[in-house]
Scaffold this active site. Sequence first.
Site, PDB file in Angstrom:
ATOM      1  CG  ASP A   9      86.668  82.648  11.354  1.00 38.78           C
ATOM      2  OD1 ASP A   9      86.037  83.667  10.986  1.00 38.78           O
ATOM      3  OD2 ASP A   9      87.062  82.474  12.517  1.00 38.78           O
ATOM      4  CG  ASP A  10      82.913  85.658   8.840  1.00 37.49           C
ATOM      5  OD1 ASP A  10      83.209  85.038   9.887  1.00 37.49           O
ATOM      6  OD2 ASP A  10      82.354  86.758   8.844  1.00 37.49           O
ATOM      7  CG  ASP A  53      83.703  81.887  13.692  1.00 41.09           C
ATOM      8  OD1 ASP A  53      83.871  81.897  14.919  1.00 41.09           O
ATOM      9  OD2 ASP A  53      83.290  82.869  13.047  1.00 41.09           O
ATOM     10  CG  MET A  55      79.379  84.570  16.481  1.00 42.75           C
ATOM     11  SD  MET A  55      77.607  84.311  16.728  1.00 42.75           S
ATOM     12  CE  MET A  55      76.997  85.946  16.311  1.00 42.75           C
ATOM     13  CG  ASP A 330      85.642  30.581  35.887  1.00 42.32           C
ATOM     14  OD1 ASP A 330      85.816  31.457  35.026  1.00 42.32           O
ATOM     15  OD2 ASP A 330      86.556  29.897  36.395  1.00 42.32           O
ATOM     16  CB  ILE A 331      86.084  25.987  32.949  1.00 43.40           C
ATOM     17  CG1 ILE A 331      84.836  25.847  32.058  1.00 43.40           C
ATOM     18  CG2 ILE A 331      86.900  24.692  32.924  1.00 43.40           C
ATOM     19  CD1 ILE A 331      85.152  25.627  30.589  1.00 43.40           C
ATOM     20  CG  ASN A 338      93.815  27.568  27.100  1.00 45.08           C
ATOM     21  OD1 ASN A 338      93.362  26.763  26.286  1.00 45.08           O
ATOM     22  ND2 ASN A 338      93.160  28.647  27.476  1.00 45.08           N
ATOM     23  CG  ASP A 347      89.419  26.979  21.180  1.00 44.83           C
ATOM     24  OD1 ASP A 347      89.360  27.734  22.180  1.00 44.83           O
ATOM     25  OD2 ASP A 347      89.914  27.327  20.095  1.00 44.83           O
ATOM     26  CD  GLU A 373      88.473  31.073  31.936  1.00 45.49           C
ATOM     27  OE1 GLU A 373      89.190  31.386  32.904  1.00 45.49           O
ATOM     28  OE2 GLU A 373      88.620  31.568  30.789  1.00 45.49           O
TER      29      GLU A 373
END
Length: 456
Positions: A9-10, A53, A55, A330-331, A338, A347, A373
């Site tokens: 900003d100035d 800013d 402006m 789908d399994i 698992n 896996d 799965e």
Amino acid sequence: MTARVLIVDDIPTNVKLLEARLLAEYYDVVTANSGAKALSICQEQDIDIVLLDVMMPEMDGFEVCRRLKADPKTQHVPVLMITALDQTSDRVQGLDAGADDFLSKPVDDTQLLARVKSLVRLKSLTDELRARAQTSQQIAAEDALQAMNSISAKDGSILIVDTDRRHAERIAGYLQVEHRVDILTEPMDAVFQVAGGSYELALVSMSLKDFDPLRVCSQIRTVDQARGLPIILMADEADKPKVVRGLDLGINDYISRPVERSELMARVRTQIRRQRYADVLRDSVNSTIALAITDELTGLYNRRYFDRHMSLVMAKSLEQERDVAVMILDIDHFKSVNDNYGHDVGDAVIREFAARLRRNLRGVDMACRFGGEEFLVLMPDTDVRVAELVAERVREAVADRPFEVGLSRPISITISIGMALYENMDDTPEVIIKRADVALYRAKHAGRNRVMVDAA
């Protein structure tokens, strides 16, 4: 969460007010009173967010933002524009310049801190992803360097093309200490010779009797497996203009006659090493591409590739008025696999299922691992009758034979399949997959190990 904030900003009073608010929240604050100074700071320091800013004299905030977003080094840095302008067009201009958010003057403390925290969090995530990408690039560069250092230039396969057998045999004698060498004295057979062998280098004499050596070289390069084959010309001093022409056409190197043994060996080693290095890099690129579009566990395509390819197939089917079917598989009771046997066995089940799926699809069908799965299959040019036949074949291939996955007894596995067809012009890939998913839910609810079709 601490971060380095650049305030631009100035007007010193505005800077001081913002600086005090941010320092109170333990941010590291840097300030600039002009756009040029801000750009310089962003190049020299690691800035996490810019409060900019609009402006300002000389260079307004829009231009500063455009430059930050155009520079690869700073384009990921969030820019929060602070403006007294309240016109919609001003905000559009800021967004076009790349601004990430806006605050209106006078700045509300709560809004300021909320915006800063949100954008800093985003910047932190971006930095992590960029760091991972950079790490990948570094590893790739290290692998490439290691490959270059480890590549041997010995035991190469070389073809000498020369109508002067005595000269060819002398050159071959130099090279046979380290390489396997064939001699071809009939240049018209060069294409057949190259097509039938796995050469890593060709030495072509510029003194071929009744043959243009450059044409012979171009013919060699027409063979698919020899398009990148290194070629060295053996040339006399008078051949220099033609050698230059050959180099322009893609010949790799030349050596002047009389051929000096050590120079020949050095040039041959260089070309063979480069050729082998290029092969390593090509394999690496192909491997990287494969990883980007395939699932590592199953070798099937991944969801990213499936989505893109499905859009193309649907566009083509719409244009040609052809059917498209999608099935989601789908399994059944996979969680119990698992839980009872461990994720390694899980896996193994997924890998075996993917293998059976691949074997029982048609060549035109494309399978991908949807996640966990679940799997998707895209079936172009397929009506409901054929799609059901394929789905039943896959289901039976899974259910009819237990899975051998390294246990004392094989595991019985079944799958449920939901299917949907591309029947409405307004259908999107997401809509079709959702309908197939609804059909899958119905198959599960009806007792599993079955195929259900969901019509539009």
